[in-house]
Enzyme design. Structure first.
Site, PDB file in Angstrom:
ATOM      1  N   ASP A 105       0.873  -1.171  -0.003  1.00  0.00           N
ATOM      2  CA  ASP A 105       0.380   0.416  -0.160  1.00  0.00           C
ATOM      3  C   ASP A 105       0.982   1.117  -0.009  1.00  0.00           C
ATOM      4  O   ASP A 105       1.288   1.562   1.062  1.00  0.00           O
ATOM      5  CB  ASP A 105      -0.988   0.092   0.924  1.00  0.00           C
ATOM      6  N   ASP A 286      -0.376   6.263  -7.207  1.00  0.00           N
ATOM      7  CA  ASP A 286      -0.885   4.971  -6.230  1.00  0.00           C
ATOM      8  C   ASP A 286      -0.907   3.311  -6.690  1.00  0.00           C
ATOM      9  O   ASP A 286      -1.153   3.541  -7.817  1.00  0.00           O
ATOM     10  CB  ASP A 286      -1.786   5.230  -5.215  1.00  0.00           C
TER      11      ASP A 286
END
Length: 414
Positions: A105, A286
């Protein structure tokens, strides 16, 4: 491929590859991905929840072709695992050592475990701190423990503080390995929200295991429902995985993007007298977001330039074969360099059309609309579809993000 067994006391620790010694003695670990979603609804719901957590904007007044393209269905903790990339890394923690499969993440600084495999250890210490990470629809909440984390027998993060969830989750993994900037963990500690926990990268640097507070990432494009490989490098980069020099740009100062791996960029379409899709503005890089998201006005310009029409079944822009043949590069002006997303990189893998409710030979674009117009402070999200085409470096020490061409930048796997 990439198979080896590392033996620890009382444990056979199996990972997908050997660590590699590369420039400046960084640590390169294998990462793997299985397709972790069952349909396009799950995939878009995952992205929607993630993007909402970035900006916490209103869910009202959405356009049909914006983020939310399916009826509103409450998300559960399981939606954390419903992602196209879903790359994971293995780590062993505790006494006795227990292997945990952790989702990467890049938008979180917090590492936590216990979603599936429980954490039981005689070597761990309860710090009496509590933490929570909001994923908008569901959140991690648990205790902070301190223990050693083993990536291999020799690569150990000593005295790492990580979360242990209070309740089991079904996320397709045992937890999350946070490789976001330290600032993305601000507010996670419930009793002292102004304090930030060191990340895995921070701790490796503090204990002098690595010389630079840097993470390099290589993703293999996913074109089949099989195990896919990539690699994660702490402390530097692996030059085997990229071409030319890595070009760096500073983290943006524009909130909320500045809290994450946020950068400033401009996007144009075509060559020569190109069309400006998005002028210089802030957004986020991301790996946990699947698609490339643009502010509504930028999305409309891209839609007009390509001639794409929203497919009502999956919410993606659809183009004909003739339009695909006429598709131009989508150019990302980042720092001093222009990164070109070739036409093939702008489309969904046709071999996986069935998973998004698409026809066998239909062509879908991977650009989606954000809920907000330009000026919201997160006017784009360069998701996995972008990162799989460029080697990416997150540099905590210098507060920069870097990119370089990789072996798939000009490939046509889709």
């Amino acid at each position: 491929m990439f198979s080896v067994i590392f033996l620890f006391p009382l444990l056979a620790f199996s990972v997908a590859g050997l660590p590699v010694e590369v420039r400046d003695s960084p640590i390169t670990l294998p990462i793997t991905s299985n397709l972790a979603f069952s349909n396009i609804t799950d995939l878009l719901r995952h992205d929607e929840a993630r993007l909402a957590a970035f900006g916490e904007y209103s869910t009202h007044g959405r356009r049909d072709d914006a983020i939310h393209t399916h009826p509103k269905v409450p998300l559960s903790n399981a939606d954390l695992g419903n992602t196209f990339s879903g790359y994971t890394v293995k780590a062993a923690i505790g006494d006795p050592l227990t292997v945990y499969n952790l989702i990467l993440d890049s938008a979180s600084a917090i590492t936590w475990i216990g979603a599936d495999t429980p954490y039981i250890s005689s070597s761990g210490e309860d710090t009496e701190e509590r933490a929570a990470v909001n994923y908008r629809y569901g959140s991690f909440e648990g205790a902070i423990s301190e223990d050693d984390i083993y990536f291999t027998e020799k690569i150990v993060v000593r005295g790492m503080k990580f979360g242990v969830t209070f309740t089991p989750w079904r996320v397709g993994a045992d937890g999350v390995l946070g490789i976001g900037p330290t600032s993305s963990g601000l507010g996670a500690l419930l009793d002292s929200p102004e304090q930030m926990l060191p990340t895995i990268t921070d701790r490796l640097y503090q204990q002098a295991t690595i010389r630079r507070s840097v993470v390099g990432i290589f993703f293999q494009p996913i074109t089949a429902n099989t195990v896919n490989h990539g690699e994660l490098t702490f402390g530097g980069t692996n030059p085997i995985m990229y071409y030319q020099n890595i070009e760096y740009t500073d983290i943006t100062t524009t909130a909320p993007s500045s809290r994450y791996w946020g950068i400033n960029q401009k996007i144009s379409y075509g060559t020569g007298k190109s069309t400006i899709i998005l002028d210089y503005t802030a957004g986020i890089v991301d790996c946990g977001t699947t698609f490339l998201y643009l502010a509504i006005d930028a999305y409309d310009r891209y839609k007009d330039a390509t001639g794409g029409v929203v497919n009502p079944a999956n919410g993606l822009l659809q183009i004909s074969l003739h339009q695909y043949d006429a598709l131009h590069n989508l150019n990302f002006h980042i720092g001093r360099y222009i990164y070109k997303l070739i036409p093939n990189a702008q489309i969904w893998p046709r071999s996986l059309n069935e998973m998004i409710e698409g026809g066998d030979n239909e062509i879908y674009l991977v650009v989606k609309a954000l809920e907000t117009p330009t000026g919201a402070g997160y006017d784009f999200i360069n998701g996995y579809v972008f990162l799989q085409r460029f080697y990416t470096v997150f540099d905590s020490g210098r507060h920069q993000v870097g990119f370089a061409q990789n072996m798939f930048t000009r490939g046509t796997p889709n």
